[in-house]
Design a protein around this motif. Structure first.
Motif, short mmCIF file in Angstrom:
data_model
loop_
_atom_site.label_atom_id
_atom_site.label_comp_id
_atom_site.label_asym_id
_atom_site.label_seq_id
_atom_site.Cartn_x
_atom_site.Cartn_y
_atom_site.Cartn_z
N VAL A 151 0.85 -1.19 0.00
CA VAL A 151 0.00 0.00 0.00
C VAL A 151 0.89 1.24 0.00
N LEU A 152 0.31 2.33 -0.48
CA LEU A 152 1.00 3.62 -0.49
C LEU A 152 0.79 4.31 0.85
N PRO A 153 1.66 5.27 1.19
CA PRO A 153 1.63 5.84 2.55
C PRO A 153 0.27 6.33 3.02
N LYS A 154 -0.40 7.17 2.24
CA LYS A 154 -1.68 7.71 2.72
C LYS A 154 -2.74 6.61 2.82
N ASP A 171 -2.93 8.29 -6.63
CA ASP A 171 -1.72 7.80 -5.98
C ASP A 171 -1.21 6.54 -6.67
N ALA A 172 -2.13 5.63 -7.00
CA ALA A 172 -1.76 4.39 -7.66
C ALA A 172 -1.13 4.63 -9.03
N ALA A 173 -1.45 5.78 -9.64
CA ALA A 173 -0.90 6.10 -10.96
C ALA A 173 0.62 6.27 -10.92
N GLY A 174 1.19 6.50 -9.74
CA GLY A 174 2.63 6.64 -9.61
C GLY A 174 3.33 5.37 -9.19
N SER A 175 2.67 4.24 -9.31
CA SER A 175 3.25 2.98 -8.87
C SER A 175 3.92 2.19 -10.00
N SER A 176 3.57 2.49 -11.25
CA SER A 176 3.92 1.69 -12.44
C SER A 176 3.20 0.34 -12.45
N TRP A 177 2.07 0.25 -11.75
CA TRP A 177 1.21 -0.94 -11.79
C TRP A 177 -0.18 -0.61 -12.32
N LEU A 178 -0.47 0.69 -12.49
CA LEU A 178 -1.80 1.10 -12.91
C LEU A 178 -1.81 1.43 -14.39
N GLY A 232 -9.31 10.39 -1.19
CA GLY A 232 -8.25 11.38 -1.02
C GLY A 232 -7.45 11.55 -2.29
N GLY A 233 -6.18 11.90 -2.15
CA GLY A 233 -5.39 12.14 -3.35
C GLY A 233 -3.90 12.14 -3.10
N ALA A 234 -3.13 11.83 -4.13
CA ALA A 234 -1.69 12.02 -4.08
C ALA A 234 -1.39 13.49 -3.80
N ASP A 235 -0.24 13.77 -3.21
CA ASP A 235 0.01 15.13 -2.72
C ASP A 235 -0.20 16.21 -3.77
N ASN A 236 0.36 16.02 -4.96
CA ASN A 236 0.21 17.07 -5.98
C ASN A 236 -1.20 17.12 -6.55
N ALA A 237 -1.86 15.98 -6.65
CA ALA A 237 -3.25 15.98 -7.10
C ALA A 237 -4.14 16.70 -6.10
N ALA A 238 -3.91 16.44 -4.80
CA ALA A 238 -4.68 17.12 -3.76
C ALA A 238 -4.37 18.61 -3.74
#
Length: 483
Positions: A151-154, A171-178, A232-238
């Motif tokens: 899982v990602l931090p948030k 957030d998942a978009a920055g994993s290279s799995w999405l 919620g959202g990844a930091d820059n998306a939020a």
């Protein structure tokens, strides 16, 4: 009332607002990062849980009536971190953070696999999540063998709040799995990352319900009714949600720990070869693109420690009016670099030092180097077809009028300075909670802040800054050749 939690690299902040966006309370707790080896960056996830409990307890103490009326919680968090859990959801090792570069070889290998860039929409950078798991598999095989979930931090913080495993799409978009275009886990990418046997969390959009606050926590913080926790959202998306940057033509430049230029996109239009990040937005059916320089205010903070002078004082020593560029060049690659060079090995340097140069000249060089690195990000964004003719300045570094003048002139673009107030990731997370609970349209909720003033390019200095920039971009290949 709605709560936005922003899990940053150096601490966690909570912002409590009402449905109209008025601030009713805030609290923050700091924590540290471990660097056990060069290029490594780790945190213990229990620090986030402890900070979250302290922040909410402080809000309960200072704003009890507002907390009693809490309806929803949104969480923003730093991207790409890898939290490894066993079958009982126990943390197996410290989280490997976004600015950790140990998995550069694994990233390069993964990036060469057919369809990885096309499906993920991005180069596989060393800071992304997928190469971290390949590194663990190679160097910590016993840990990898016990891993049942990643899982990602948030999203780990939300697990604490709700007891549920969920993954949020931006957030998942920055994993290279999405698959960033379809906004779903890609079986092909999971296979390429050699984790197709793991139990991946269900995906949710940023404004979508992702669980309810656990009864024990509601009781602890004086809340008698159900509280929805959204994706919620990844930091820059939020942060984009907080700044009202949702669609094409809107953008911001952020001078934070890292430097970011982010623009909204109405469609999925990646060009990975530019080293621009193309990610899902935290609201449905939208995307964003951004260029990233890894050390923005981090560069000035680094120089501040050496100089023994606070960053704000260093900036003030430059005066109020923008001056001609310095002939001293600073490459802000203290932790490697992302856009556009994608080089985890390169390190920073000063070029052109003279015995006559003093502290102010070096301060200007640091700010100028970060500014030119951001101009490279802007040019890479333009190469993808992203259109933006003005930017909103956010982040701690944007409090320096001199730095904003420098960016406006180096970019040859007007930069809007917002009125004082909260409009960052914590506000964006709270706005996502409003949308999740009430069903309101994100464009209605996520409006841009009021503008205090607009900084326009200094026409008299445009040619000088263009000439200095052309020299700057020639330095990296020469310095890299001898590092």
């Amino acid at each position: 009332m709605y709560l936005g939690l922003d899990l940053g690299t150096s601490g966690l902040r909570g912002l409590l607002i009402d449905e109209q966006g008025a601030i009713k309370g805030s609290a923050a707790v700091a924590f540290g990062t471990d660097h056990p080896h060069a290029g490594w960056s780790e945190q213990e996830p229990h620090l986030w849980i402890d900070a979250c409990d302290k922040v909410l307890s402080e809000l309960h103490r200072t704003a009890p009536d507002a907390m009693a009326n809490l309806k929803g919680i949104g969480i923003s968090g730093h991207m790409h971190g890898a939290v490894l859990l066993d079958k009982k959801l126990k943390v197996l090792r410290p989280c490997i953070l976004w600015n950790d570069t140990r998995s550069h070889a694994e990233a390069a290998t993964l990036d060469q696999i057919k369809n990885v860039r096309e499906l993920s929409g991005n180069i596989v950078f060393p800071g992304f999540t997928a190469p971290k798991l390949l590194w663990v598999k190679s160097y910590e095989p016993k840990i990898f063998a016990k891993t049942a979930h990643v899982v990602l931090p948030k999203d780990y913080l939300r697990l604490h709040l709700t007891g549920l495993l969920r993954a949020e799409i931006s957030d998942a978009a920055g994993s290279s799995w999405l698959n960033t275009g379809t906004r779903r886990w890609s079986q092909r990418l999971l296979e390429a990352g050699q984790i197709d046997n793991l139990d991946m969390p269900d995906l949710v959009e940023g404004s979508e319900p992702a669980g309810s606050l656990r009864d024990e926590l509601r009781s602890r913080w004086g809340i008698e009714h159900e509280v929805m926790v959204v994706g919620g959202g990844a930091d820059n998306a939020a942060a984009a949600c907080g700044a009202g940057v949702l669609k094409a033509g809107q953008g911001f430049v952020s001078l934070g720990t890292s430097g970011v230029i982010l623009v909204g996109r109405d469609e999925f239009a990646p060009q990975p070869e530019t080293a621009v990040h193309t990610f899902c937005h935290a609201v449905p059916d939208r995307w964003y693109q951004m260029g990233v320089t890894l050390a923005a205010t981090d560069s000035l903070n680094w120089y501040s420690k050496i100089a023994g002078v606070a960053p704000a004082q260093l900036a003030n020593e430059l005066g109020e009016k923008l001056k001609a560029p310095t002939p001293v060049h600073f490459l802000p690659y203290l932790s490697g670099e992302r856009t556009p060079i994608n080089d985890s090995h390169v390190r920073g340097s000063f070029v052109g030092l003279d015995i006559a140069h003093g502290r102010a000249e070096l301060t200007k060089a640091v700010m100028q180097g970060v500014t030119f690195a951001l101009r490279q990000c802007l040019e890479a964004l333009h190469a993808t077809g992203a259109e933006v003719d003005r930017l909103l300045a956010i982040g701690g570094g944007a409090q320096s009028d001199y730095w904003v003048q420098m960016m406006a002139t180096a970019f040859n673009m007007p930069i809007d300075v917002p009125e004082k107030g909260d409009f960052g990731a914590a506000l964006g997370a709270a706005r996502l909670a409003i949308c999740g609970v009430t069903g309101r349209d994100p464009e209605e909720v996520m409006t841009p802040p009021g503008i205090a003033h607009t900084v326009r390019p200094n026409q008299k200095l445009l040619a000088d800054y263009n000439a200095a920039y052309e020299k700057f971009i020639q330095i990296y290949p020469a310095v890299r050749a001898v590092q």
